[in-house]
Design an enzyme around this catalytic site. Sequence first.
Site, short mmCIF file in Angstrom:
data_model
loop_
_atom_site.label_atom_id
_atom_site.label_comp_id
_atom_site.label_asym_id
_atom_site.label_seq_id
_atom_site.Cartn_x
_atom_site.Cartn_y
_atom_site.Cartn_z
N LYS A 1 -7.19 11.31 -5.37
CA LYS A 1 -8.25 10.38 -5.79
C LYS A 1 -8.76 10.72 -7.19
O LYS A 1 -9.33 9.87 -7.87
CB LYS A 1 -9.40 10.39 -4.78
CG LYS A 1 -9.04 9.73 -3.46
CD LYS A 1 -9.56 8.32 -3.39
CE LYS A 1 -8.81 7.50 -2.36
NZ LYS A 1 -9.20 6.11 -2.32
N ASP B 1 -16.48 7.96 0.94
CA ASP B 1 -16.42 8.97 2.00
C ASP B 1 -16.37 10.37 1.39
O ASP B 1 -16.42 11.36 2.10
CB ASP B 1 -15.12 8.80 2.81
CG ASP B 1 -15.23 7.67 3.81
OD1 ASP B 1 -16.33 7.42 4.30
OD2 ASP B 1 -14.19 7.03 4.08
C1 LIG Z 1 -7.51 12.05 0.87
C2 LIG Z 1 -7.36 10.59 1.05
N1 LIG Z 1 -6.20 10.10 1.48
C3 LIG Z 1 -5.99 8.79 1.64
C4 LIG Z 1 -6.98 7.87 1.39
C5 LIG Z 1 -6.71 6.40 1.60
O1 LIG Z 1 -6.64 5.69 0.40
P1 LIG Z 1 -6.92 4.11 0.40
O2 LIG Z 1 -8.33 3.89 0.86
O3 LIG Z 1 -6.68 3.71 -1.02
O4 LIG Z 1 -5.94 3.49 1.35
C6 LIG Z 1 -8.21 8.33 0.95
C7 LIG Z 1 -9.28 7.40 0.67
O5 LIG Z 1 -10.41 7.78 0.39
C8 LIG Z 1 -8.41 9.73 0.77
O6 LIG Z 1 -9.59 10.22 0.36
#
Ligand SMILES: Cc1ncc(COP(=O)(O)O)c(C=O)c1O
Length: 380
Positions: free
Chosen positions: A87, A114
């Site tokens: 992210k 989050d």
């Molecule tokens: C560590 C991590 N993996 C995956 C995701 C999922 O990404 P997306 O919401 O773009 O599908 C998030 C989203 O906050 C995340 O923090």
Amino acid sequence: MQSIQSFLNMCKIDDAHSLIQTTTSYPTDLEKLFPSSMVSEAQNTISNWDGYSPTSLHDLAPLAEAIGVSKLYYKDESTRFGLGSFKALGGAYAVEKLMAGRDASQVTVATATDGNHGRSVAWGAQQAGCKCVIYIHAEVSQGRADAMAAYGAEIIRVDGDYDLSVRQCAEDSAKHGYEIISDTTWEGYMDVPRYVMAGYTMMVRELKAQAEPPTHIILQAGVGGLAAAITAALWQDLGVHMPKVIIVEAGFAPCLIASARSGKAETVHVTEETIMAGLSCGEASPLAWEILKQRVSNFVTIADSAVPTGMRLLASGDAGPKIEAGECGLPGIIALAGMMTNDDLRKSAGLSSSARVLVFGCEGATDPEIYNNIISGEIA
Ligand SMILES: Cc1ncc(COP(=O)(O)O)c(C=O)c1O
């Protein structure tokens, strides 16, 4: 090896849906929506950021053998810019784009999160010199809140769920003139999240130099932004040789499998929080869905139960090199293992002993306290 086998025994698919996809090059409608020029600009910019270096791609040979595939590659985002997840690439890049040519001292950026996306926005705001307000919901851990505050962001905790934090952020932003840096899209709001997604594609540029193209990629999804960004950038590069794409979601937040069933970006009500906090999103991103609906062949959901055991396995070094994998690092491996033991799913995804599978280890110990409690076994 016993620890691998006991983990694999826990890996199950709860729900599955497949779509038939034909092999084409990157479609012209998507080239307008998410252009390759935007992707390469983001990659060129980020590769020049201070402290940039590609994250590792691990070859999990013992795990691949036990699961029954030829290769299992794990893109390890635990070291990304010291923020602990992929992210870091998205929110911070969007802040930089938005701030171009503006007096940053006059701007306040805001987002609901989050944890991981907010950390990226707070980090980007600190570097750009603008103010930052972050909205979190009641269940976001204090460790994640503190990590964002450490970059100088003001943290506002709402007494409710993620959707309430999004609404509060939108209301306050309208009132005070904050610029929203969201990682999801809605009607009339697409430009900023598109930059967020373009930032994520840095991983695709790195992968090109790290391994032969996979036959399958498994992407975990919250709103679908990560999955869509990786799918689009790989598709732009590989055209008709694009691998099969599989999406895995937490069973508690299955908005994309619901979208696959209905044919449009869906919202589902999240009644329980998954341990994979980053995946706890009930509302699919409409931009992401436009991309995913054209290329994803299999959608699956998994339960939380195998996640802690999988984290301990990766930390032990029994599955390959020792890896610091946070909760969102595991879904790709769990989905693969679950699909390989289900004849229908294995066939439907074209998974066989010659498959070269790429999964994304999206985060490391983004909340060190939770991570340590899981690794020590305090959280089973
Ligand atoms: C560590 C991590 N993996 C995956 C995701 C999922 O990404 P997306 O919401 O773009 O599908 C998030 C989203 O906050 C995340 O923090």
